[in-house]
Motif scaffolding. Structure first.
Motif, PDB file in Angstrom:
ATOM      1  N   ARG A 192      -4.128   3.259  -4.347  1.00 32.22           N
ATOM      2  CA  ARG A 192      -2.864   3.213  -5.078  1.00 32.22           C
ATOM      3  C   ARG A 192      -1.888   4.199  -4.419  1.00 32.22           C
ATOM      4  N   ARG A 318       3.593  -5.393   0.990  1.00 33.27           N
ATOM      5  CA  ARG A 318       2.988  -5.413  -0.337  1.00 33.27           C
ATOM      6  C   ARG A 318       2.513  -6.832  -0.632  1.00 33.27           C
ATOM      7  N   ARG A 319       1.304  -6.905  -1.180  1.00 34.04           N
ATOM      8  CA  ARG A 319       0.765  -8.216  -1.526  1.00 34.04           C
ATOM      9  C   ARG A 319       0.119  -8.119  -2.890  1.00 34.04           C
ATOM     10  N   GLN A 320       0.495  -9.004  -3.776  1.00 32.89           N
ATOM     11  CA  GLN A 320      -0.062  -8.988  -5.123  1.00 32.89           C
ATOM     12  C   GLN A 320      -1.183 -10.013  -5.209  1.00 32.89           C
ATOM     13  N   SER A 322      -4.080 -11.867  -7.573  1.00 34.80           N
ATOM     14  CA  SER A 322      -4.498 -12.213  -8.931  1.00 34.80           C
ATOM     15  C   SER A 322      -5.950 -12.658  -8.873  1.00 34.80           C
ATOM     16  N   VAL A 332      -4.652  -8.232 -11.892  1.00 36.62           N
ATOM     17  CA  VAL A 332      -3.629  -8.237 -10.838  1.00 36.62           C
ATOM     18  C   VAL A 332      -3.667  -6.901 -10.113  1.00 36.62           C
ATOM     19  N   ARG A 333      -3.822  -6.953  -8.812  1.00 36.34           N
ATOM     20  CA  ARG A 333      -3.815  -5.754  -7.976  1.00 36.34           C
ATOM     21  C   ARG A 333      -2.757  -5.907  -6.886  1.00 36.34           C
ATOM     22  N   THR A 334      -2.079  -4.812  -6.591  1.00 36.24           N
ATOM     23  CA  THR A 334      -1.163  -4.785  -5.461  1.00 36.24           C
ATOM     24  C   THR A 334      -1.820  -4.019  -4.325  1.00 36.24           C
ATOM     25  N   TYR A 336      -1.580  -2.788  -0.134  1.00 32.39           N
ATOM     26  CA  TYR A 336      -0.566  -2.380   0.831  1.00 32.39           C
ATOM     27  C   TYR A 336      -1.154  -2.412   2.237  1.00 32.39           C
TER      28      TYR A 336
END
Length: 763
Positions: A192, A318-320, A322, A332-334, A336
């Protein structure tokens, strides 16, 4: 293989769970997929076909017959779907690294690039593409044939389903990341930005007792000057998991007049990874080359998701994600990434993501799809030079040395693997060797990510941008012998003159040889002193179960036992020990626990220092004086305490307390994890002892006569993971007796050893 090699070095206890892969597009038909499977003793399939598509078809069908549940779990896992079927908090194994299902799913969805894998597939040779597509069709044919009749472990489970080409490509690349970024899988998944939700603590390492995971193997190759028949001889002993889908599987693949290769491959991969044909044999060990680097990113003071390169601002990608979850809403995770690769943060270490600095992983095996071309070329090889050419062209052996010999009497050690192209000068200017963290195979190699001049250099001779070309790597040819036990190329054969390569090829300058290296060189010297080596003497030496370090320290330790306050029961057990890890040896497991503690302490315990002119004999002799002796006695007392806690007698025969559990049966297993035992074994504590889950796996001893290969082998944990199979424990019982068996290769040998009728597969 290493594959090697490869091993988890966990001393007495190693924690490992199962692992995984999955699907995406409709199954594709493969032309020419007729195949015949003839099983010989121990259920070894001999697959004959007219095309490479047919070979893949038959190989997948055979593996699915024996291990469908493991294969289905693997394909589901690398598709990032463990949370969907098992929930996010269940235990997962990512390579050999422990984590949770959600970590598995985030990691694989982050690092596996489906478009790049597909592009890599298209660059493969036609035969390689055919064997992969044939594999897909053969696997799906098995599911159709056995619908409603799968083993209990996966019967009627929704995650057992038809696969696509993409599933096979994902699994193949996931294996290539085994010894590099897979070790950072949890840290990548939980990363994070600073100032946001704090990252979760990483799970405990898989090594319960030692806090360290290692991968490894032993490989020896003898040239014609050292062998009884004047031809090459290979003895291989990779240390690999006994559970989960990263197991070896024995098979033989033949297209009459075109292709004929036997040995073993990692399950889910449609080729022989360690094996032989009529002219050449090879094995693998995990190498010491660097396969990933960490780029140190200098961040924009105003935004920790923006970094600077040559003074210019570059926003992170950034990539989200699901992630579907069983009985719950998607998570849901973001994630990098930088121009170098995904961002990783390891809280509590220098590699945490702060307001000033972030770290990005670049893996030399990312999107590496070249193993199929590499190993089909191995299958066609006629000399060790052919193997070298294949390695140089394809670099498909992701993290493993190749140890080989041919019928002409040449032997070869080669570390030609995907490694960063960083010269000594560039690394000195831009990088440094960082910390060795407990849950990683090797120490960190750091680069300055703020300067483009510090990037990996490109060379047109390498098969992918940024890789060190084969001409810069290590190849050693001998007529006597080469050996490796996961150490530097510096110790391949003490007769070789010192040589230094680029820093990406080896361990730190001046490392001491590992105890298994010293043990192996000593065993080889003893064999050669007694005469020429043959197939049986080579295998016997590899499985001798001698604890090398016992010759160096046991006398000192027993002398120390005379000191007041020494643990009398532990000392009495060691006084009766024979210095080996045979099934009838008493006290060896206690010594192993003691030596694990001594090694992990990091103390300097030696009286005689290391002499590079005597890599077998030095360092030697324990310092048992004063505080040094007190510390050794404390280690021995603590080791004995562990056994008392587990209710295990200190002097019990090894076979009584180290075993392979097969249902209610406990099959005694020799070998050990510490002190230079070549027959490496690691187990989990259980009632009454230790259940082996990692160690010696596909063992082979191979030479040649006038007609072809002469091979003896054993798959220590047997072919099938299904308890209902007759081949679930048959080879394990043979391994308990240290018995290798002739591998049938010719049509006549196969017919004489066949069990049951051949299975003919076709449309």
């Amino acid at each position: 293989m290493t594959v090697g090699s490869m091993r988890i070095r966990a001393g007495i206890a190693v924690l490992l769970a199962s692992a995984s892969v999955a699907a995406a597009f409709p199954a594709q038909a493969a032309p020419g997929t007729d195949a015949t499977i003839t099983r010989t003793r121990f259920g070894i399939p001999h697959i004959k076909a007219k095309t490479f598509a047919g070979l893949g078809y038959g190989a997948a069908y055979a593996q699915a017959q024996d291990n469908i549940c493991l294969l289905a779990d693997a394909y589901m896992s690398v598709a990032g779907e463990r949370s969907r079927f098992f929930g996010p908090d269940g235990a997962a194994t990512i390579g050999v690294w422990p984590g949770k299902n959600i970590d598995n799913d985030v990691f694989y969805r982050t690092v596996l690039d489906d478009a790049a894998l597909t592009a890599g597939f298209r660059r493969l040779a036609p035969d390689s593409r055919a064997v992969i597509d044939g594999w897909v069709a053969g696997y799906n044919r098995f599911l159709k044939d056995r619908a409603g009749r799968l083993p209990a472990a996966c019967a009627n489970q929704p995650w057992v389903r038809d696969i696509t080409r993409l599933d096979v490509l994902r699994w193949a690349n996931a294996f290539q990341l085994f010894a590099s970024s897979a070790g950072l899988s949890v840290q990548i998944a939980q990363t994070r930005p600073p100032g946001t939700e704090p990252a979760k603590a990483a799970p405990a390492t898989g090594a319960v007792a030692s806090g360290e995971i290692m991968l490894g193997s032993n490989g020896w190759a003898f040239g014609g000057d050292a062998t009884a028949n004047g031809r090459g001889l290979v003895v291989g002993n990779p240390h690999f998991p006994w559970i989960g889908p990263n197991r070896f599987y024995q098979m033989h693949m033949t297209i009459a007049g075109k292709f004929d290769v036997a040995g073993a491959g990692i399950m889910g991969q449609p080729y022989i990874g360690i094996g032989f044909n009529k002219d050449v044999a090879w094995t693998h060990t995990v190498d010491t080359a660097v396969h990933m680097t960490l780029a140190r990113l200098t961040l924009d003071p105003a935004d920790p998701t923006v970094y600077l390169v040559d003074g210019k601002r570059m926003p992170m990608i950034r990539r989200q994600l699901s992630i579907p979850v069983k009985d719950g809403a998607p998570i849901v995770r973001t994630v990098y990434a930088s121009r170098h690769g995904p961002i990783v943060s390891i809280p509590g270490t220098p590699y945490a993501w702060t307001r000033e600095t972030a770290w990005a992983v670049r893996d030399a095996n990312h999107n590496n799809m070249r193993a199929a071309d590499n190993y089909l070329a191995f299958g066609r090889a006629r000399t060790v030079d052919d193997l070298r050419a294949a390695l140089t062209q394809h670099m498909g052996s992701g993290f493993i040395n190749t140890i080989a010999a041919d019928r002409g009497g040449a032997s070869m050690f080669a570390d030609i693997t995907p490694a960063p192209n960083l010269s000594a000068e560039r690394f000195a200017e831009c990088g440094k060797r960082g910390d060795k963290l407990p849950n990683l195979y090797s120490r960190m190699y750091e680069l300055d990510g703020s300067r483009s001049s510090c990037d990996w250099a490109s060379d047109s001779a390498a098969p992918a941008p940024g890789l060190l070309p084969g001409r810069e790597m290590v190849v050693q040819l001998r007529r006597d012998y080469v050996q490796n036990s996961n150490d530097s190329y510096r110790w391949t054969n003490p007769a070789l003159p010192p040589v230094e390569r680029a820093p990406m090829l080896g361990t730190d300058p001046g490392p001491l040889p590992d105890m298994r290296t010293r043990s192996g060189v000593q065993a080889i010297r003893a064999m050669l002193a007694a005469g020429k080596v043959d197939i049986d003497r080579g295998a016997a030496a590899m499985l001798s179960n001698k604890v090398f370090v016992a010759d160096l320290v046991l006398g000192d330790l027993l002398q120390l036992c005379k000191r007041s306050g020494a643990p009398a029961d532990a000392c009495a057990a060691l006084a009766k020990w024979d210095g080996k890890m045979e099934v009838d040896s008493r006290g060896g497991m206690l010594f192993s626990a003691f030596w694990m503690r001594v090694t992990n302490s990091g103390r300097n315990i030696w009286k005689t220092p290391f002499d590079p002119k005597d890599i077998v004999g030095t360092p030697a002799s324990l310092d048992i004086t004063g505080a040094a002796g007190d510390a050794l006695l404390a280690d021995l007392t603590a080791a004995a305490g562990l056994f008392k806690l587990l209710g295990v007698p200190l002097d019990a025969p090894l076979g009584q307390i180290q075993f392979a559990e097969r249902g209610a049966e406990r099959i005694p297993v020799s070998g050990g994890a510490w002190g230079g035992v070549l027959n490496w074994m690691g187990g989990l504590p259980t009632k009454g002892g230790f259940n082996v889950i990692h160690g010696s796996s596909y063992i082979q001893s191979v030479t040649f006569d006038d007609k072809g290969p002469v091979a003896k082998s054993i798959l220590t944990y047997s072919q099938s993971s299904d308890p209902a199979s007759p081949h679930h424990a048959d080879q394990t019982r043979e391994f308990a007796k240290k018995q290798l068996h002739r591998f049938p290769f010719t049509d006549a040998e196969i017919a004489a050893d066949a069990i049951g009728q051949p299975l003919k597969l076709g449309k």
